[in-house]
Scaffold this motif. Structure first.
Motif, short mmCIF file in Angstrom:
data_model
loop_
_atom_site.label_atom_id
_atom_site.label_comp_id
_atom_site.label_asym_id
_atom_site.label_seq_id
_atom_site.Cartn_x
_atom_site.Cartn_y
_atom_site.Cartn_z
N UNK A 1 0.83 -1.21 0.00
CA UNK A 1 0.00 0.00 0.00
C UNK A 1 0.86 1.26 0.00
N UNK A 2 1.88 1.28 0.83
CA UNK A 2 2.76 2.45 0.89
C UNK A 2 3.53 2.63 -0.42
N UNK A 3 3.96 1.54 -1.02
CA UNK A 3 4.70 1.62 -2.28
C UNK A 3 3.83 2.13 -3.43
N UNK A 4 2.53 1.82 -3.38
CA UNK A 4 1.59 2.24 -4.43
C UNK A 4 1.02 3.63 -4.18
N UNK B 1 2.02 15.75 -7.53
CA UNK B 1 2.10 15.32 -8.93
C UNK B 1 1.53 13.93 -9.13
N UNK B 2 1.40 13.17 -8.06
CA UNK B 2 0.74 11.87 -8.12
C UNK B 2 1.65 10.66 -8.26
N UNK B 3 2.96 10.85 -8.32
CA UNK B 3 3.79 9.66 -8.46
C UNK B 3 3.92 8.91 -7.15
N UNK B 4 4.08 7.61 -7.28
CA UNK B 4 4.29 6.73 -6.14
C UNK B 4 5.73 6.23 -6.18
N UNK B 5 6.16 5.61 -5.11
CA UNK B 5 7.51 5.04 -5.08
C UNK B 5 7.66 3.99 -6.19
N UNK B 6 6.62 3.17 -6.37
CA UNK B 6 6.69 2.16 -7.45
C UNK B 6 6.73 2.82 -8.82
N UNK B 7 5.99 3.91 -8.98
CA UNK B 7 6.03 4.61 -10.26
C UNK B 7 7.43 5.12 -10.57
N UNK B 8 8.11 5.63 -9.57
CA UNK B 8 9.47 6.10 -9.79
C UNK B 8 10.40 4.93 -10.13
N UNK B 9 10.24 3.80 -9.45
CA UNK B 9 11.08 2.63 -9.74
C UNK B 9 10.79 2.12 -11.15
N UNK B 10 9.52 2.10 -11.54
CA UNK B 10 9.18 1.66 -12.89
C UNK B 10 9.78 2.61 -13.93
N UNK B 11 9.73 3.91 -13.66
CA UNK B 11 10.37 4.89 -14.54
C UNK B 11 11.87 4.58 -14.67
N UNK C 1 -0.51 0.48 -12.03
CA UNK C 1 -1.87 0.08 -11.68
C UNK C 1 -1.87 -0.52 -10.27
N UNK C 2 -2.87 -0.17 -9.45
CA UNK C 2 -2.92 -0.68 -8.08
C UNK C 2 -2.92 -2.21 -7.99
N UNK C 3 -3.36 -2.89 -9.06
CA UNK C 3 -3.38 -4.35 -9.05
C UNK C 3 -2.05 -5.00 -9.36
N UNK C 4 -1.08 -4.22 -9.78
CA UNK C 4 0.24 -4.77 -10.10
C UNK C 4 0.99 -5.00 -8.79
N UNK C 5 1.42 -6.23 -8.53
CA UNK C 5 2.18 -6.50 -7.31
C UNK C 5 3.47 -5.68 -7.26
#
Length: 170
Positions: A35-38, A44-54, A88-92
């Motif tokens: 939950x925290x990672x997502x 701006x709306x980015x999450x920690x996972x979004x930054x890692x995916x970037x 996406x929130x459903x992505x582990x």
């Protein structure tokens, strides 16, 4: 048959620096639940996972496998994700982190086998105009800088999430 030459001192030094920044990226996220990672952290709306995916797709994959060596499969796949910053929130969470680890391993193979003076193999002129980097060395230095900057972003995000700070002596 000849053995592959070991990377020279410059390549080893640059790779060591980049690997340190990558460890920081993953280390600052240790202990956060899915939950925290997502969770979006900044307006701006980015999450920690979004930054890692970037970092996985727009940095490691783009600069090393597309730009540096011109891997046509990677170049064709660049448009597969609409916005790498959005997960996406459903992505582990593990899937995103594992993708980053995979892309860093693939990038390391490029780094250890590409001469630092090599010209870059491909550039998306249609998106970015003329390239601002011209040698593989410049691309490696750019990735180190970008990864370090994003490690700092994750430091701030982590502190906002739960107060944890990276490498703080107590």
């Amino acid at each position: 048959m000849t053995d592959t030459a070991a990377p020279d001192a410059e390549t080893r030094a640059l790779l060591t620096s980049l690997q340190g920044q990558r460890r920081h990226i993953l280390g600052i996220l240790e202990g956060l639940d899915a939950d925290a990672l997502h969770r979006p952290v900044l307006p701006s709306g980015w999450s920690c996972l979004g930054l890692v995916q970037h970092l996985a797709l727009d940095v490691e994959r783009f600069w090393f496998r597309a730009v540096a060596i011109g891997d046509q499969d990677v170049i064709r796949a660049l448009d597969d994700i609409d916005d790498p910053w959005k997960v996406d929130p459903g992505v582990p969470a593990a899937d995103v982190l594992d993708r980053y680890r995979l892309e860093t391993r693939l990038a390391d193979a490029v780094i250890t086998t590409t001469p630092m003076d090599a010209a870059l193999a491909w550039w998306p002129h249609h998106l970015f105009g003329e390239p601002h980097l011209h040698s593989f060395r410049e691309a490696v230095l750019h990735v180190i800088t970008e990864t370090a900057a994003h490690a700092g972003h994750l430091d701030a995000a982590r502190e906002l999430i739960d107060g944890h700070r990276w490498l703080v002596l107590t």
